[in-house]
Design a protein around this motif. Structure first.
Motif, PDB file in Angstrom:
ATOM      1  N   ARG A 392     -13.319 -13.968  49.775  1.00 22.11           N
ATOM      2  CA  ARG A 392     -14.685 -13.556  50.124  1.00 22.11           C
ATOM      3  C   ARG A 392     -15.433 -13.078  48.889  1.00 22.11           C
ATOM      4  N   PHE A 393     -14.738 -12.319  48.065  1.00 21.37           N
ATOM      5  CA  PHE A 393     -15.392 -11.755  46.883  1.00 21.37           C
ATOM      6  C   PHE A 393     -15.779 -12.845  45.891  1.00 21.37           C
ATOM      7  N   ARG A 394     -14.878 -13.800  45.709  1.00 24.98           N
ATOM      8  CA  ARG A 394     -15.206 -14.898  44.785  1.00 24.98           C
ATOM      9  C   ARG A 394     -16.433 -15.659  45.287  1.00 24.98           C
ATOM     10  N   GLU A 395     -16.529 -15.821  46.615  1.00 25.74           N
ATOM     11  CA  GLU A 395     -17.707 -16.496  47.177  1.00 25.74           C
ATOM     12  C   GLU A 395     -18.969 -15.681  46.917  1.00 25.74           C
ATOM     13  N   THR A 396     -18.855 -14.365  47.134  1.00 19.71           N
ATOM     14  CA  THR A 396     -19.995 -13.485  46.868  1.00 19.71           C
ATOM     15  C   THR A 396     -20.438 -13.609  45.424  1.00 19.71           C
ATOM     16  N   LEU A 397     -19.467 -13.642  44.544  1.00 15.48           N
ATOM     17  CA  LEU A 397     -19.788 -13.730  43.120  1.00 15.48           C
ATOM     18  C   LEU A 397     -20.550 -15.012  42.825  1.00 15.48           C
ATOM     19  N   SER A 398     -20.083 -16.126  43.373  1.00 12.82           N
ATOM     20  CA  SER A 398     -20.749 -17.366  43.006  1.00 12.82           C
ATOM     21  C   SER A 398     -22.120 -17.444  43.671  1.00 12.82           C
ATOM     22  N   ARG A 399     -22.257 -16.851  44.879  1.00 14.85           N
ATOM     23  CA  ARG A 399     -23.576 -16.821  45.509  1.00 14.85           C
ATOM     24  C   ARG A 399     -24.541 -15.956  44.703  1.00 14.85           C
ATOM     25  N   GLY A 400     -24.042 -14.812  44.267  1.00 13.85           N
ATOM     26  CA  GLY A 400     -24.875 -13.915  43.469  1.00 13.85           C
ATOM     27  C   GLY A 400     -25.322 -14.574  42.180  1.00 13.85           C
ATOM     28  N   LEU A 401     -24.402 -15.276  41.599  1.00 12.19           N
ATOM     29  CA  LEU A 401     -24.703 -15.944  40.340  1.00 12.19           C
ATOM     30  C   LEU A 401     -25.776 -17.014  40.564  1.00 12.19           C
ATOM     31  N   LYS A 402     -25.652 -17.691  41.698  1.00 16.03           N
ATOM     32  CA  LYS A 402     -26.640 -18.729  42.023  1.00 16.03           C
ATOM     33  C   LYS A 402     -28.024 -18.097  42.198  1.00 16.03           C
ATOM     34  N   GLU A 403     -28.062 -16.958  42.906  1.00 11.44           N
ATOM     35  CA  GLU A 403     -29.329 -16.256  43.117  1.00 11.44           C
ATOM     36  C   GLU A 403     -29.917 -15.833  41.779  1.00 11.44           C
ATOM     37  N   PHE A 404     -29.042 -15.371  40.928  1.00 10.43           N
ATOM     38  CA  PHE A 404     -29.462 -14.959  39.585  1.00 10.43           C
ATOM     39  C   PHE A 404     -30.108 -16.136  38.872  1.00 10.43           C
ATOM     40  N   GLU A 405     -29.441 -17.273  38.945  1.00  9.66           N
ATOM     41  CA  GLU A 405     -29.957 -18.486  38.305  1.00  9.66           C
ATOM     42  C   GLU A 405     -31.317 -18.859  38.889  1.00  9.66           C
ATOM     43  N   ARG A 406     -31.421 -18.744  40.207  1.00 14.87           N
ATOM     44  CA  ARG A 406     -32.644 -19.099  40.890  1.00 14.87           C
ATOM     45  C   ARG A 406     -33.824 -18.284  40.359  1.00 14.87           C
ATOM     46  N   TRP A 407     -33.576 -17.020  40.175  1.00 12.69           N
ATOM     47  CA  TRP A 407     -34.637 -16.166  39.660  1.00 12.69           C
ATOM     48  C   TRP A 407     -34.960 -16.541  38.224  1.00 12.69           C
ATOM     49  N   TYR A 408     -33.931 -16.836  37.509  1.00 12.32           N
ATOM     50  CA  TYR A 408     -34.033 -17.052  36.070  1.00 12.32           C
ATOM     51  C   TYR A 408     -34.690 -18.385  35.766  1.00 12.32           C
ATOM     52  N   SER A 409     -34.404 -19.362  36.590  1.00 15.01           N
ATOM     53  CA  SER A 409     -34.867 -20.718  36.321  1.00 15.01           C
ATOM     54  C   SER A 409     -36.385 -20.784  36.266  1.00 15.01           C
ATOM     55  N   PRO A 410     -36.931 -21.357  35.192  1.00 18.32           N
ATOM     56  CA  PRO A 410     -38.378 -21.399  35.009  1.00 18.32           C
ATOM     57  C   PRO A 410     -39.076 -22.306  36.031  1.00 18.32           C
ATOM     58  N   ILE A 411     -38.331 -23.182  36.699  1.00 14.13           N
ATOM     59  CA  ILE A 411     -38.965 -24.113  37.629  1.00 14.13           C
ATOM     60  C   ILE A 411     -39.360 -23.402  38.920  1.00 14.13           C
ATOM     61  N   GLU A 412     -38.507 -22.485  39.363  1.00 13.79           N
ATOM     62  CA  GLU A 412     -38.804 -21.748  40.583  1.00 13.79           C
ATOM     63  C   GLU A 412     -40.048 -20.892  40.386  1.00 13.79           C
ATOM     64  N   SER A 413     -40.842 -20.756  41.435  1.00 14.19           N
ATOM     65  CA  SER A 413     -42.037 -19.937  41.254  1.00 14.19           C
ATOM     66  C   SER A 413     -42.017 -18.695  42.141  1.00 14.19           C
ATOM     67  N   SER A 414     -41.051 -18.597  43.010  1.00 16.42           N
ATOM     68  CA  SER A 414     -40.963 -17.360  43.779  1.00 16.42           C
ATOM     69  C   SER A 414     -39.503 -17.006  43.950  1.00 16.42           C
ATOM     70  N   TYR A 415     -39.280 -15.775  44.308  1.00 14.74           N
ATOM     71  CA  TYR A 415     -37.913 -15.335  44.472  1.00 14.74           C
ATOM     72  C   TYR A 415     -37.756 -14.672  45.829  1.00 14.74           C
ATOM     73  N   GLU A 416     -36.977 -15.288  46.645  1.00 13.50           N
ATOM     74  CA  GLU A 416     -36.515 -14.703  47.917  1.00 13.50           C
ATOM     75  C   GLU A 416     -37.380 -13.550  48.453  1.00 13.50           C
ATOM     76  N   GLY A 417     -38.443 -13.861  49.086  1.00 13.92           N
ATOM     77  CA  GLY A 417     -39.222 -12.826  49.738  1.00 13.92           C
ATOM     78  C   GLY A 417     -40.161 -12.037  48.829  1.00 13.92           C
ATOM     79  N   TYR A 418     -40.006 -12.150  47.581  1.00 17.52           N
ATOM     80  CA  TYR A 418     -40.926 -11.465  46.673  1.00 17.52           C
ATOM     81  C   TYR A 418     -41.689 -12.531  45.917  1.00 17.52           C
ATOM     82  N   SER A 419     -42.991 -12.380  45.781  1.00 17.03           N
ATOM     83  CA  SER A 419     -43.658 -13.346  44.903  1.00 17.03           C
ATOM     84  C   SER A 419     -43.653 -12.773  43.505  1.00 17.03           C
ATOM     85  N   VAL A 420     -42.810 -13.309  42.713  1.00 14.20           N
ATOM     86  CA  VAL A 420     -42.713 -12.848  41.336  1.00 14.20           C
ATOM     87  C   VAL A 420     -43.506 -13.818  40.477  1.00 14.20           C
TER      88      VAL A 420
END
Ligand SMILES: [Zn+2]
Ligand SMILES: [Zn+2]
Length: 651
Positions: A392-420
């Motif tokens: 479970r923890f390893r899954e959490t880690l990879s999901r978290g990392l993916k979310e991190f990437e999502r925020w970081y990626s310049p192509i994305e324009s919003s982040y999960e419920g927040y307009s950043v």
């Protein structure tokens, strides 16, 4: 000398002096609503120290499994562990100071061979404000005991801890007087804080001197209570001899008790004369970690804390799972989760990629096979639970990392419920709430968020109202308020309301069995003065009719005003009459049992065959069910797979 050898010698020593050896209670306290885990040998003994008769007599000894949650984040130094065993001996209105001190001194110096030149003791200096005298009796006994070893032990009047750091130790001083903060025990703390009717008394601690140089970072001079590591507290004898009167003064208790507790692992450190808990306590796990990582443990290496953390956490989690606490997000289970996830992080740090923590269960529990066979027998199940959590923890880690990437990626324009709003320039700054959200929503560990940010050259906003620090502060405040009720005090609350709820708890279990079937078994309980909570095995949601029927039965038994009777009997006999007990729990040879009803049942004639409910239980309870009041089920919900949870209140 191994932990097992010392434990065995201790129990035999006290057995030879008339003590009944009782088994360790579970790490999950029974009938103690104020604390999540058993954290000392005294905890399960409190009802007896407060005057109830112990079924095994007036001299008791044991080794108690203990777990302390306070400093999980601080584990990694050379002397702290979350799981430990406490050696204990008790006099319940039997012997007192002149037996207790010579015995424990004899045990330490003769049985396990500690050099008395390394021993230092503390005693109570007295409290003028409350007219409590200096404990010259204990000091006199210590002086004589040292003298018999050819040691001239002089006394030193220190007072507070601050006084100790200021004045230090001189010449042949070996017996140190400290104030109420250091050498007084009561459940409420210092004498001034004790309510009327509360027992308390002076205590006397023993310290082992490793002879390491004093570290002035802790204070000017060294003294036994100094935290620099030179002295290690290895045991404490509490002398419960006073009771506070309604007018605020203190009187001698008619029945005086002794409560001794000593950390087994710490005593073993003293025996080995090595100020590092690893060697006496975790060696088999460290050996395994060395093999897996290809690294060598050295007590002063920068990697030593990681070794110690993994070893401590796997052992503690194994014992907790063995006592029925599975990793989860609620109360007790969350501690197991934290222990395991932290162990995985640190094993990764040791360079063990994708550690299978479960392979450490055998080395962790192997040395306890003889003392805790019931835990050792569960090692396979424990390993499976640890595997599940690791996955479970390893899954959490990879999901978290993916979310991190999502925020970081310049192509994305919003982040999960927040307009950043973002552009190339703001990518290098992560708003505090985003980092916080990664932690709370995705369970991504804080240290990892910072590590990943650092790798990418991103700065996390720490300050300001939306900063990470402020978000964390709010979060901690919330979780502290939520758990404050559980952590305060640490010892059982025997208030009248709690006692009434406790008896209602017995009635509820029986009513559930009547309505849902005899397969209903209790799987954990918690009682506060506000409500009771019971987890039980049942695989479906209760219907409104079932709930109403359970309430009706409980209230019917309350209205019948049935007597509640306490009996002491051999365990086998209690099992034979069908007394309820918790699954997997080990009980002593003589047990205390509470039965409810029938009308006319008495201590002399408990009439078990006609009783409504019979349970293995230490109490306390009301004497008649009529005292309980009206019972109501406040909530019935799923707790985990196959386990339901009921919250009940009395009105
Ligand atoms: Zn020191
Ligand atoms: Zn009970």
């Amino acid at each position: 000398m191994t932990l097992s050898e010392i434990r065995k010698k201790y129990l035999e020593f006290y057995k030879a002096r008339g003590h009944a050896v009782i088994p360790s209670a579970s790490l999950v306290p029974e009938n103690d609503p104020t604390t999540l885990f058993t954290g000392s040998g005294m905890q399960p003994m409190v009802p007896y120290l407060l005057g109830e008769d112990h079924p095994e007599g007036t001299r008791i000894t044991d080794a108690q499994k203990s777990f302390r949650t306070g400093d999980i984040e601080e584990i990694g130094d050379n002397r702290h562990t979350t799981f430990f065993e406490m050696l204990g001996n008790w006099s319940l209105g039997d012997y007192f100071k002149k037996e207790q001190l010579p015995w424990i001194f004899e045990f330490l110096t003769k049985e396990i061979g500690l050099d008395p030149h390394h021993l230092y003791v503390t005693v109570f200096i007295g409290d003028e404000q409350n007219n409590l005298p200096r404990d010259t009796e204990a000091a006199g006994i210590w002086r004589r005991l040292f003298k018999e070893k050819g040691i001239d032990a002089e006394v030193a009047l220190l007072g507070s801890e601050a006084d100790g750091y200021e004045r230090g130790m001189k010449g042949n001083e070996r017996i140190f007087f400290y104030d109420v903060k250091k050498n007084w025990w009561s459940r409420a703390g210092v004498p001034g804080n004790m309510p009327a009717g509360e027992p308390g008394g002076p205590d006397s601690e023993m310290f082992y001197d490793f002879g390491t140089p004093h570290d002035p970072k802790f204070g000017k001079e060294c003294h036994p209570n100094c935290d620099c590591g030179r002295f290690l507290e290895i045991g404490n004898s509490v002398f419960m001899q006073y009771v506070k009167k309604p007018d605020g003064s203190f009187a001698q208790l008619p029945r005086k008790n002794v409560d001794f507790g000593g950390g087994l692992e710490r005593i073993a450190m003293a025996v080995s004369n090595i100020p590092d808990i690893i060697d006496v306590c975790h060696r088999p796990i460290i050996d395994a970690l060395e093999r897996m990582s290809g690294k060598k443990y050295a007590s002063d290496s920068p990697e030593a804390p990681a070794f110690r953390i993994v070893a401590d956490h796997v052992k503690a989690a194994s014992f907790l799972i063995g006592d029925g606490v599975l990793p989860s997000n609620n109360e007790r289970g969350y501690f197991v989760r934290r222990l395991l996830r932290r162990a995985i992080r640190y094993a990764d740090q040791l360079g063990i990629q994708n550690v299978a923590l479960s392979t450490l269960v055998e080395p962790a529990l192997g040395q306890y096979e003889e003392q805790y066979p019931e835990t050792y027998a569960l090692r396979e199940m424990i390993g499976q639970e640890i595997d599940k959590e690791e996955k479970r923890f390893r899954e959490t880690l990879s999901r978290g990392l993916k979310e991190f990437e999502r925020w970081y990626s310049p192509i994305e324009s919003s982040y999960e419920g927040y307009s950043v709003e973002r552009s190339e320039t703001i990518q290098k700054r992560m708003p505090g709430f985003v980092a916080f959200n990664l932690f709370t929503t995705y369970g991504f560990p804080i240290e990892l968020i910072f590590e990943e940010a650092k790798k990418r050259g991103i700065e996390i906003d720490m300050e300001g109202p939306q900063g990470f620090k402020e978000k964390m502060r709010e979060h901690q405040e919330l979780s502290h308020t939520a758990s404050a009720g559980v952590f305060k005090g640490g010892l059982a609350d025997h208030s009248e309301k709690t006692t009434r709820l406790h008896t209602a708890h017995h009635l509820l279990l029986k009513a559930l069995q009547i309505v849902l079937g005899p397969q209903v078994k209790q799987r954990g309980s918690n009682i506060t003065s506000e409500r009771l909570r019971m987890d039980f095995v049942h695989d479906a949601k209760m219907t409104d009719e079932q709930k109403a029927e359970v309430e009706r039965i409980v209230n019917e038994k309350i209205t019948e005003d049935l007597p509640v009777v306490r009996s002491e009997l051999p365990r086998e006999e209690a099992e034979k009459i069908g007394a309820e007990h918790e699954f997997g729990q080990k009980y002593p040879d003589r047990v205390s049992v509470y039965s409810v009803g029938p009308k006319g049942a008495t201590v002399e004639d408990p009439q078990f065959e006609k009783a409504f409910s019979i349970e293995f239980c230490g109490g306390p309870h009301v004497t008649r069910t009529g005292e309980i009041g009206h019972f109501r089920i406040a909530k019935e919900e799923a707790s985990s797979a196959g386990i339901r949870r009921i919250r009940g209140v009395i009105e």
